[in-house]
Design a protein around this motif. Structure first.
Motif, mmCIF file in Angstrom:
data_model
loop_
_atom_site.group_PDB
_atom_site.id
_atom_site.type_symbol
_atom_site.label_atom_id
_atom_site.label_comp_id
_atom_site.label_asym_id
_atom_site.label_seq_id
_atom_site.Cartn_x
_atom_site.Cartn_y
_atom_site.Cartn_z
ATOM 1 N N SER A 1 0.844 -1.191 0.000
ATOM 2 C CA SER A 1 0.000 0.000 0.000
ATOM 3 C C SER A 1 0.883 1.245 0.000
ATOM 4 O O SER A 1 2.066 1.187 0.333
ATOM 5 N N ILE A 2 0.266 2.353 -0.400
ATOM 6 C CA ILE A 2 0.969 3.639 -0.426
ATOM 7 C C ILE A 2 0.076 4.660 0.257
ATOM 8 O O ILE A 2 -1.131 4.701 0.023
ATOM 9 N N GLY A 3 0.657 5.478 1.085
ATOM 10 C CA GLY A 3 -0.101 6.519 1.762
ATOM 11 C C GLY A 3 -0.377 7.671 0.822
ATOM 12 O O GLY A 3 -0.685 7.468 -0.349
ATOM 13 N N ALA A 4 -0.262 8.882 1.330
ATOM 14 C CA ALA A 4 -0.492 10.046 0.484
ATOM 15 C C ALA A 4 0.586 10.139 -0.588
ATOM 16 O O ALA A 4 1.748 9.810 -0.347
ATOM 17 N N MET A 5 0.177 10.571 -1.774
ATOM 18 C CA MET A 5 1.123 10.799 -2.863
ATOM 19 C C MET A 5 0.952 12.239 -3.325
ATOM 20 O O MET A 5 -0.143 12.799 -3.267
ATOM 21 N N GLY A 6 2.026 12.796 -3.790
ATOM 22 C CA GLY A 6 1.939 14.193 -4.176
ATOM 23 C C GLY A 6 2.895 14.557 -5.289
ATOM 24 O O GLY A 6 3.799 13.789 -5.630
ATOM 25 N N ASP B 1 4.453 9.569 0.809
ATOM 26 C CA ASP B 1 4.848 9.800 2.195
ATOM 27 C C ASP B 1 5.129 8.494 2.928
ATOM 28 O O ASP B 1 5.914 8.467 3.879
ATOM 29 N N ARG B 2 4.517 7.393 2.474
ATOM 30 C CA ARG B 2 4.774 6.101 3.101
ATOM 31 C C ARG B 2 4.446 4.996 2.116
ATOM 32 O O ARG B 2 3.398 5.032 1.472
ATOM 33 N N LEU B 3 5.340 4.032 1.986
ATOM 34 C CA LEU B 3 5.069 2.814 1.224
ATOM 35 C C LEU B 3 5.202 1.632 2.174
ATOM 36 O O LEU B 3 6.211 1.531 2.894
ATOM 37 N N THR B 4 4.202 0.813 2.192
ATOM 38 C CA THR B 4 4.258 -0.410 2.986
ATOM 39 C C THR B 4 4.685 -1.540 2.066
ATOM 40 O O THR B 4 4.007 -1.834 1.086
#
Length: 122
Positions: A31-36, A99-102
């Motif tokens: 999963s990936i959190g916020a992307m920008g 901001d975060r990659l799981t």
């Protein structure tokens, strides 16, 4: 190894459009959190253009509101930036951020792509 790979930059005339894409590649991205999308013009600091949460909530810099649209496809680990009515002041290197990659090896934070050049001629 995980990478954020941007594409879609280029040279366009003022008033034109471009669509940027950023795909997270690598094995075991769960999963990936916020992307920008951020941008940095010569001699200026990097600035936020737009971001989007995993649930689809968006945020835009005032300078691009009404002209740019950020979207994402979670199944493809990809974020897009549709840029319309481009202006010369939009010229910059555009960077993708997550901001975060799981992942299968643990979490990765504040991950950046290599950047793609957008040049708008007057």
């Amino acid at each position: 190894q995980v990478q954020l790979v941007e594409s879609g930059g280029g040279l366009v005339q003022s008033g034109g459009s471009l669509r940027l894409s950023c795909a997270a590649s690598g094995r075991s991205i769960f999963s990936i959190g916020a992307m920008g999308w951020y941008r940095q013009a010569p001699g200026k600091q990097r600035e936020l253009v737009a971001d989007i949460t995993s649930d689809g909530y968006t945020n835009y810099a005032d300078s691009v509101k009404g002209r740019f649209t950020i979207s994402r496809e979670n199944a493809k680990n990809t974020v897009y930036l549709q840029m319309n009515s481009l202006k010369p002041e939009d010229t910059a290197v555009y960077y993708c951020n997550a901001d975060r990659l799981t992942t299968g090896w643990g979490p990765l934070y504040d991950y950046w792509g290599q950047g793609t050049q957008v040049t708008v001629s007057s």
